[in-house]
Design a protein around this motif. Structure first.
Motif, short mmCIF file in Angstrom:
data_model
loop_
_atom_site.label_atom_id
_atom_site.label_comp_id
_atom_site.label_asym_id
_atom_site.label_seq_id
_atom_site.Cartn_x
_atom_site.Cartn_y
_atom_site.Cartn_z
N LEU A 1 0.87 -1.42 0.18
CA LEU A 1 0.02 0.18 0.31
C LEU A 1 0.99 1.07 0.33
O LEU A 1 0.73 2.31 -0.50
CB LEU A 1 -0.82 0.18 1.40
CG LEU A 1 -1.86 -1.60 1.06
CD1 LEU A 1 -3.49 -0.64 3.06
CD2 LEU A 1 -2.62 -1.08 0.44
N ALA A 2 2.22 1.34 0.76
CA ALA A 2 3.04 2.26 0.98
C ALA A 2 3.26 2.85 -0.66
O ALA A 2 3.75 3.77 -1.24
CB ALA A 2 4.20 2.28 1.94
N ARG B 1 3.75 5.16 7.86
CA ARG B 1 3.04 3.84 8.50
C ARG B 1 3.77 4.28 10.14
O ARG B 1 3.23 3.69 10.60
CB ARG B 1 4.28 3.29 8.09
CG ARG B 1 4.30 2.97 6.69
CD ARG B 1 4.92 1.83 6.10
NE ARG B 1 5.77 0.70 7.04
CZ ARG B 1 5.64 -1.03 6.65
NH1 ARG B 1 5.53 -1.32 5.50
NH2 ARG B 1 5.40 -1.59 7.59
N LYS B 2 3.95 5.32 10.72
CA LYS B 2 3.92 5.53 11.85
C LYS B 2 3.23 6.04 12.86
O LYS B 2 3.22 6.33 13.60
CB LYS B 2 5.60 6.68 12.19
CG LYS B 2 6.43 5.70 11.91
CD LYS B 2 7.77 6.85 11.77
CE LYS B 2 9.53 5.93 11.58
NZ LYS B 2 10.58 6.56 12.35
N ASN B 3 2.21 6.59 11.68
CA ASN B 3 0.31 7.24 12.63
C ASN B 3 0.23 5.69 13.78
O ASN B 3 0.38 4.73 13.47
CB ASN B 3 -0.45 7.78 11.12
CG ASN B 3 -1.37 8.02 11.87
OD1 ASN B 3 -2.60 7.53 11.99
ND2 ASN B 3 -1.85 9.19 11.61
N VAL C 1 -1.86 -0.25 15.47
CA VAL C 1 -2.53 -1.58 15.28
C VAL C 1 -1.49 -3.07 14.79
O VAL C 1 -1.64 -3.57 15.40
CB VAL C 1 -3.34 -1.47 14.43
CG1 VAL C 1 -4.32 -2.46 13.32
CG2 VAL C 1 -5.01 -0.30 15.17
N LEU C 2 -0.55 -2.42 13.75
CA LEU C 2 0.45 -3.43 13.56
C LEU C 2 1.06 -4.16 14.42
O LEU C 2 1.47 -5.55 14.90
CB LEU C 2 1.16 -2.79 12.23
CG LEU C 2 1.93 -4.34 11.53
CD1 LEU C 2 1.43 -4.67 11.10
CD2 LEU C 2 3.40 -2.55 10.65
N ALA C 3 1.59 -3.36 15.72
CA ALA C 3 2.38 -3.41 16.71
C ALA C 3 0.91 -4.57 17.93
O ALA C 3 1.93 -5.90 18.21
CB ALA C 3 2.86 -2.24 18.07
#
Length: 371
Positions: free
Chosen positions: A128-129, A141-143, A149-151
């Motif tokens: 996506l990026a 991606r750091k938002n 959520v990913l973490a």
């Protein structure tokens, strides 16, 4: 890509105007991640020379990633775009909140899509990026809506990576012994032995040409010498050289197998590994797809009776193109740095992931510390 998007950076259609079905030609155009997103600045008047340069720039942009990577990114974008529209949203411009919900949907069983592994979800996010970047957007991606959520997904669902079985020395010998000595057999024998001895990816094997600059889609070339073959490869990390020495006997020597194939196939220009005619008596001009390597490995694994104690379905799942690289890393009894160089790894830790049977306790820090 949608013309209004290319000009303004924003879609003009509402979600109700966009069909959800994956067969829509308009969706395919909009979701195609290629160099078409590049355009001239709005304050520059077009001209024939600039238009030609723009076409050249688009060609370079399309060459920025491999075909396999581009296909994967295209699927990632198409899946996310359909997901957004089914939720009544638009994929553009990027919304960290929606992307966070999308990741949660991939990791859970709350939606119709099957649960994906953490590594696949991470790869989807990278896709996506990349797609957003091609469309002139930046995905942060750091938002917090994405990063937290990913973490959480990684903390809750992460598992040790599932590694493919290594093809060891005795395995590769048994596999090539199942091949006939007709033209196809000579080709497939060279593929297996060269891939094994070089620790090559399947895409690297089929992208080889006889000489430098033979074809536009070449991924490298081979120089055959008295003591072995020198491969110049355009790999993921850039150009690198791979040295493949001659074996102890002709029956299992990768360089001899390559020479035999090139001689009897009468190939002196262009792709090395190509298809053969239906009767198997002559080589064609078309380059083999890398899927041929995967199918060849699985077929010869079965024919050679490797891991015959397991059901056929499980045996097929154990082996893939990466089994050749893992086999070299696991079987070569040499200093680890030489294996790392052959595989083209940036770190020794990456090489160790490929070693299935290394001596893990050769250095005993417990005793060294006095215990």
């Amino acid at each position: 890509m949608d013309r209004s998007l290319k000009n303004s950076g924003r879609p003009t259609k509402s979600s109700s105007d966009v069909p959800i079905g994956p067969s829509s030609n308009e969706d395919n155009e909009r979701d195609r991640p290629d160099g078409e997103a590049l355009s001239l600045p709005s304050f520059v008047a077009g001209s024939g020379a600039l238009d030609r340069l723009l076409d050249t720039a688009r060609d370079y942009a399309r060459a920025a990633a491999s075909e396999n990577t581009l296909r994967a990114y295209a699927k990632d974008w198409a899946h996310f775009a359909r997901w957004c529209r089914m939720k009544g949203a638009e994929p553009l411009p990027p919304s960290p909140e929606m992307i966070g919900l999308y990741l949660a949907d991939l990791a859970s069983r709350s939606g119709p899509s099957p649960t994906l592994s953490v590594s696949t979800i991470d790869r989807r996010l990278s896709g996506l990026a990349w797609n957003y970047a091609q469309r002139g957007f930046t995905l942060d991606r750091k938002n917090r809506h994405i990063a937290t959520v990913l973490a959480g997904i990684k903390r809750k669902h992460a598992r040790p990576p599932v590694q493919k079985e290594a093809i060891l020395a005795e395995d590769i010998l048994a596999m090539v012994a199942t091949l006939p000595y007709d033209l196809r057999g000579l080709r497939d024998r060279a593929i297996l032995l060269l891939g094994y001895a070089g620790g090559l990816r399947r895409s690297e094997i089929v992208s080889l040409d006889v000489k430098k600059d033979d074809t536009p889609d070449s991924g490298g070339w081979v120089e055959i010498m008295e003591k072995g073959a020198l491969l110049a490869l355009n790999a993921k990390t850039g150009w690198r050289e791979v040295e493949i020495g001659r074996g102890s006997k002709e029956q299992t020597c990768p360089v001899h197998a390559l020479e035999q194939w090139l001689h009897f196939a009468k190939i002196d220009f262009g792709p090395i590994f190509v298809g053969t005619s239906r009767d198997g008596k002559r080589a064609l001009e078309s380059r083999l797809n890398d899927k041929h390597v995967a199918r060849l490995i699985k077929r010869t694994v079965l024919d050679a009776g490797i891991r015959s104690e397991l059901p056929e379905k499980h045996r097929l799942a154990l082996f893939s193109g990466h089994s050749l690289r893992a086999g070299l890393a696991s079987s070569a009894e040499v200093d680890e740095r030489y294996v790392q160089k052959q595989l083209g790894h940036a770190s020794a830790e990456m090489t160790r992931r490929y070693q299935r049977r290394r001596d893990r306790f050769r250095v005993n820090l417990t005793k060294a510390a006095g215990l």
